[in-house]
Design a protein around this motif. Structure first.
Motif, PDB file in Angstrom:
ATOM      1  N   TYR A 119     -26.466 -13.736   1.883  1.00 60.57           N
ATOM      2  CA  TYR A 119     -26.539 -14.588   3.071  1.00 60.57           C
ATOM      3  C   TYR A 119     -25.671 -13.929   4.137  1.00 60.57           C
ATOM      4  O   TYR A 119     -24.476 -13.707   3.919  1.00 60.57           O
ATOM      5  N   VAL A 120     -26.259 -13.586   5.289  1.00 56.52           N
ATOM      6  CA  VAL A 120     -25.522 -12.896   6.342  1.00 56.52           C
ATOM      7  C   VAL A 120     -24.656 -13.912   7.097  1.00 56.52           C
ATOM      8  O   VAL A 120     -25.179 -14.797   7.773  1.00 56.52           O
ATOM      9  N   ILE A 121     -23.344 -13.754   6.970  1.00 53.90           N
ATOM     10  CA  ILE A 121     -22.396 -14.637   7.647  1.00 53.90           C
ATOM     11  C   ILE A 121     -22.256 -14.240   9.109  1.00 53.90           C
ATOM     12  O   ILE A 121     -22.315 -15.076  10.017  1.00 53.90           O
ATOM     13  N   ASP A 122     -22.058 -12.951   9.349  1.00 54.86           N
ATOM     14  CA  ASP A 122     -21.887 -12.441  10.703  1.00 54.86           C
ATOM     15  C   ASP A 122     -22.213 -10.954  10.697  1.00 54.86           C
ATOM     16  O   ASP A 122     -22.214 -10.311   9.637  1.00 54.86           O
ATOM     17  N   CYS A 123     -22.486 -10.413  11.864  1.00 58.27           N
ATOM     18  CA  CYS A 123     -22.756  -8.981  11.963  1.00 58.27           C
ATOM     19  C   CYS A 123     -22.665  -8.551  13.414  1.00 58.27           C
ATOM     20  O   CYS A 123     -22.767  -9.364  14.340  1.00 58.27           O
ATOM     21  N   GLU A 124     -22.470  -7.267  13.593  1.00 57.57           N
ATOM     22  CA  GLU A 124     -22.480  -6.695  14.934  1.00 57.57           C
ATOM     23  C   GLU A 124     -23.926  -6.538  15.413  1.00 57.57           C
ATOM     24  O   GLU A 124     -24.860  -6.547  14.611  1.00 57.57           O
ATOM     25  N   GLU A 125     -24.087  -6.411  16.720  1.00 55.76           N
ATOM     26  CA  GLU A 125     -25.427  -6.193  17.262  1.00 55.76           C
ATOM     27  C   GLU A 125     -26.024  -4.897  16.701  1.00 55.76           C
ATOM     28  O   GLU A 125     -25.321  -3.917  16.489  1.00 55.76           O
ATOM     29  N   GLU A 126     -27.319  -4.949  16.464  1.00 58.47           N
ATOM     30  CA  GLU A 126     -28.093  -3.808  15.956  1.00 58.47           C
ATOM     31  C   GLU A 126     -27.684  -3.406  14.536  1.00 58.47           C
ATOM     32  O   GLU A 126     -27.963  -2.291  14.094  1.00 58.47           O
ATOM     33  N   ILE A 157     -33.874  -2.388   7.816  1.00 58.15           N
ATOM     34  CA  ILE A 157     -34.266  -3.696   8.353  1.00 58.15           C
ATOM     35  C   ILE A 157     -33.123  -4.238   9.204  1.00 58.15           C
ATOM     36  O   ILE A 157     -31.980  -4.333   8.725  1.00 58.15           O
ATOM     37  N   PRO A 158     -33.380  -4.616  10.462  1.00 59.43           N
ATOM     38  CA  PRO A 158     -32.326  -5.225  11.278  1.00 59.43           C
ATOM     39  C   PRO A 158     -31.973  -6.622  10.759  1.00 59.43           C
ATOM     40  O   PRO A 158     -32.828  -7.321  10.202  1.00 59.43           O
ATOM     41  N   VAL A 159     -30.708  -7.009  10.950  1.00 60.74           N
ATOM     42  CA  VAL A 159     -30.261  -8.311  10.459  1.00 60.74           C
ATOM     43  C   VAL A 159     -29.522  -9.055  11.562  1.00 60.74           C
ATOM     44  O   VAL A 159     -29.033  -8.466  12.522  1.00 60.74           O
ATOM     45  N   GLN A 160     -29.429 -10.378  11.367  1.00 60.25           N
ATOM     46  CA  GLN A 160     -28.646 -11.228  12.243  1.00 60.25           C
ATOM     47  C   GLN A 160     -28.046 -12.359  11.416  1.00 60.25           C
ATOM     48  O   GLN A 160     -28.493 -12.615  10.294  1.00 60.25           O
ATOM     49  N   PRO A 161     -27.006 -13.032  11.942  1.00 59.24           N
ATOM     50  CA  PRO A 161     -26.378 -14.111  11.182  1.00 59.24           C
ATOM     51  C   PRO A 161     -27.407 -15.162  10.749  1.00 59.24           C
ATOM     52  O   PRO A 161     -28.309 -15.522  11.504  1.00 59.24           O
ATOM     53  N   GLY A 162     -27.269 -15.617   9.494  1.00 55.62           N
ATOM     54  CA  GLY A 162     -28.188 -16.600   8.937  1.00 55.62           C
ATOM     55  C   GLY A 162     -29.336 -16.018   8.156  1.00 55.62           C
ATOM     56  O   GLY A 162     -30.061 -16.746   7.462  1.00 55.62           O
TER      57      GLY A 162
END
Length: 318
Positions: A119-126, A157-162
């Motif tokens: 589960y992605v909590i947080d990440c930087e752009e891109e 695969i790009p990712v984002q929070p959530g």
């Protein structure tokens, strides 16, 4: 007999790719500026958590599993089956793959292989992850690895929070730099490195790869899991089912108010990603906050929660 949540003291792991976000996000007292992992709920021999409260305070989760199986609904198994981590990847993790149970038993003499989910909590752009590969068969996979054709082989695969990813054993994968995830997995510490960007360890040597065993266990061709996220609201608690499969069921809980009665079943694992609140058991209240990890044992028939918080819960499906 426990009539309260079992709170656990996190264990930390320094990694070549780790950073300081575990302190920044969760205010953990981390051991260094290269802290890559918080083992929040673990009975594994490489990092069992210490129990912080109740009759077993000071004992490890591994000891509780061995000596007080009633807390876990008398579930069978030599080892506590799940491991919950929070990872901080300041740098790219190695490209890796994990074995299934049969291979782990036959080759590594371990009880569990390693199927996991993120589960992605947080990440930087891109930010991006590596999830799977493009090889059509084992021969093509072997050839592309031998030739170092990583850009052609690996799926990015790009990712984002959530975002959420289910990573069965046999899946080539890697967490990219600038990402913080909560990982729920089988209780295993077996990792086969496929590629590590030619990085060197503390001894100045390139880190070991495990190509023969990687090729043994990698699923070819890659298959994307078929996941459907299901969400529903009960009183002040929104449940989102992220995955339910052979080894575990994982939910995201969004608490805003007071929940209805919750039933731990055999037992329920909970990690608090944000906010704070109370667990209500009978006339007793137990507080929790961001960064806490606890188990609701089978000896609690039902409980309620109140407050404003986001959590990941999981249950073993053994």
């Amino acid at each position: 007999m426990y009539k309260e949540p079992i709170f656990l003291h996190p264990e930390f792991k320094e990694r070549i790719w780790g950073g300081t976000k575990l302190k920044k996000i969760f205010n953990y007292d981390i051991p260094s500026d290269t802290t890559g992992e918080c083992w929040g709920i673990s009975g594994h021999a490489n990092g069992p958590n210490t129990i912080l409260n109740g009759p077993l305070s000071g004992k490890t989760l591994a000891e509780a599993w061995e000596q007080h199986r009633e807390l876990f609904g008398n579930e069978e198994g030599e080892e506590f089956p799940l491991l919950v981590k929070i990872l901080d990847s300041k740098k790219d993790l190695s490209v890796q793959v994990h074995p299934d149970d049969q291979y782990a038993r036959e080759v590594e003499n371990q009880n569990y292989g390693k199927t996991e989910c993120w589960y992605v909590i947080d990440c930087e752009e891109e930010s991006e992850i590596i999830f799977g590969h493009h090889a059509k068969n084992k021969e093509e996979l072997t050839s592309m690895i031998d030739r170092g054709q990583w850009d052609s082989l690996l799926r990015r695969i790009p990712v984002q929070p959530g975002d959420f990813f289910y990573v069965p054993s046999g899946t080539i994968h890697a967490i990219g730099e600038g990402i913080q995830i909560l990982e729920t997995q089988q209780s295993s510490d077996i990792t086969y490195r496929v590629y590590d960007y030619d990085r060197t360890g503390a001894d100045g040597q390139k880190r070991e790869l495990h190509l023969e065993r990687s090729l043994d266990v990698t699923t070819v061709p890659h298959l994307d899991p078929d996941l459907t996220r299901e969400s529903y609201l009960e009183a002040g608690l929104r449940f989102e089912k992220l995955v339910g499969e052979k080894y575990f069921t994982v939910h995201h809980w969004d608490l805003d108010g007071k929940s209805n009665d919750l039933i731990p079943g055999k037992y329920t694992l909970v990690s608090v990603l944000d906010g704070e609140g109370l667990v209500h058991i009978g006339s007793e209240d137990f507080s929790f906050k961001k960064g806490d990890h606890f188990i609701m044992p089978a000896t609690v028939a039902h409980f309620k929660m109140s407050g404003k918080a986001k959590m990941i819960s999981s249950r073993s499906n053994k």
